[in-house]
Structures are given as C-alpha cells and as structure tokens.
Write a protein that holds these residues in place. Structure first.
Motif, PDB file in Angstrom:
ATOM      1  N   VAL A   1      44.308  86.969  34.830  1.00  0.00           N
ATOM      2  CA  VAL A   1      44.058  85.709  35.515  1.00  0.00           C
ATOM      3  C   VAL A   1      42.648  85.738  36.098  1.00  0.00           C
ATOM      4  O   VAL A   1      42.187  86.763  36.574  1.00  0.00           O
ATOM      5  CB  VAL A   1      45.112  85.451  36.621  1.00  0.00           C
ATOM      6  N   LEU A   3      40.067  83.950  38.859  1.00  0.00           N
ATOM      7  CA  LEU A   3      40.105  83.184  40.103  1.00  0.00           C
ATOM      8  C   LEU A   3      38.704  82.723  40.466  1.00  0.00           C
ATOM      9  O   LEU A   3      37.753  83.505  40.413  1.00  0.00           O
ATOM     10  CB  LEU A   3      40.675  84.037  41.236  1.00  0.00           C
ATOM     11  N   ALA A  23      42.837  78.956  39.563  1.00  0.00           N
ATOM     12  CA  ALA A  23      43.239  80.059  38.700  1.00  0.00           C
ATOM     13  C   ALA A  23      43.336  79.591  37.264  1.00  0.00           C
ATOM     14  O   ALA A  23      43.740  78.458  36.984  1.00  0.00           O
ATOM     15  CB  ALA A  23      44.575  80.616  39.163  1.00  0.00           C
ATOM     16  N   THR A  27      48.364  82.929  34.434  1.00  0.00           N
ATOM     17  CA  THR A  27      48.833  82.524  35.746  1.00  0.00           C
ATOM     18  C   THR A  27      50.257  83.011  36.025  1.00  0.00           C
ATOM     19  O   THR A  27      50.742  82.904  37.153  1.00  0.00           O
ATOM     20  CB  THR A  27      48.747  81.007  35.913  1.00  0.00           C
ATOM     21  N   MET A  30      50.667  85.423  38.957  1.00  0.00           N
ATOM     22  CA  MET A  30      50.383  84.948  40.302  1.00  0.00           C
ATOM     23  C   MET A  30      51.662  84.824  41.097  1.00  0.00           C
ATOM     24  O   MET A  30      52.093  83.727  41.450  1.00  0.00           O
ATOM     25  CB  MET A  30      49.649  83.610  40.255  1.00  0.00           C
ATOM     26  N   MET A  33      49.580  84.696  46.122  1.00  0.00           N
ATOM     27  CA  MET A  33      48.161  84.353  46.231  1.00  0.00           C
ATOM     28  C   MET A  33      47.748  84.572  47.679  1.00  0.00           C
ATOM     29  O   MET A  33      48.433  84.147  48.600  1.00  0.00           O
ATOM     30  CB  MET A  33      47.927  82.898  45.842  1.00  0.00           C
TER      31      MET A  33
END
Length: 122
Positions: A1, A3, A23, A27, A30, A33
């Motif tokens: 991922v 960011l 993001a 994902t 995740m 976060m």
C-alpha cells in the motif's frame, strides 16, 4: 500500500487544520491507520489511530479533546482534524498503516507516508 499525506502548513496558535492521507495499492492491508508526528530531536509520537473496518478510534494524550481521526472508506482516505493548535504541535506528521490491530500506539507500522510539515507559531 502507498500512502500520501497532505494538508500541512504554517499556522498560528488556535488555528485548525485537517490533514489527509490517501491510500492506494494493496488497501486490504489497512487494518489500522494511524497518525504519528515527529519534531526535531524527538522520537516519533503517536497521535491517533482508527480501525479501518469498524471505525474505533484511539488517541495519544496530546491529541485527546483537540484532534479527531476519521476515514472515508470509499476514498481510501484517513483524516486528522486538528483544532486549537499549539506551538508544541509543530512537527512532521506521518500517516501509517498496518495489517493487524496490535500495539497500535507504537510506531511499529509496516507502511508509512512521506510526512507533511505542520508549523504553529505563537
């Protein structure tokens, strides 16, 4: 991922600011976060975290009552609304992601954004 944090700037004490973290990529990792911050000469400090699926939130002592973390699952974006900013809030703010909701207040996250600078003058 991957960011991407944004929204930092130069502000005065008492101002408000909203940071965003978008993001992309995997994902599915995740699960949590988080937002951390780091001032020069200081360790990385936990600010806030959110459980992606259920929305439960957690805050560091410096953020309680002034900051709010939220997320938009459709946009794969997490936000940090910061109110009543103080000079001691000045730092580089990082968003981070991790696939497991363990020890979320420690900077042991697998994925990190590049950081966005927040500077608050008195």
């Amino acid at each position: 991922v991957q960011l991407q944090a944004s929204g930092g700037g130069l502000l005065q004490a008492g101002d408000s600011l909203r940071l965003s973290c978008s993001a992309s990529g995997r994902t599915d990792v995740m699960r949590v976060m988080g937002w951390f911050r780091q001032a020069p000469g200081s360790e990385r400090e936990f600010v806030a975290a959110i459980i992606w699926s259920g929305g439960s939130t957690y805050y560091g002592d410096s953020a309680k009552g002034r900051f709010t973390i939220s997320r938009d699952t459709a946009k794969n974006t997490v936000y940090l609304q910061m109110n009543s900013l103080k000079p001691e809030d000045s730092a580089v703010y990082y968003c981070a992601a991790k696939p497991r909701d363990l020890v979320i207040t420690f900077p042991s996250y697998e994925y990190w954004g590049q950081g966005t600078q927040v500077t608050v003058s008195s």
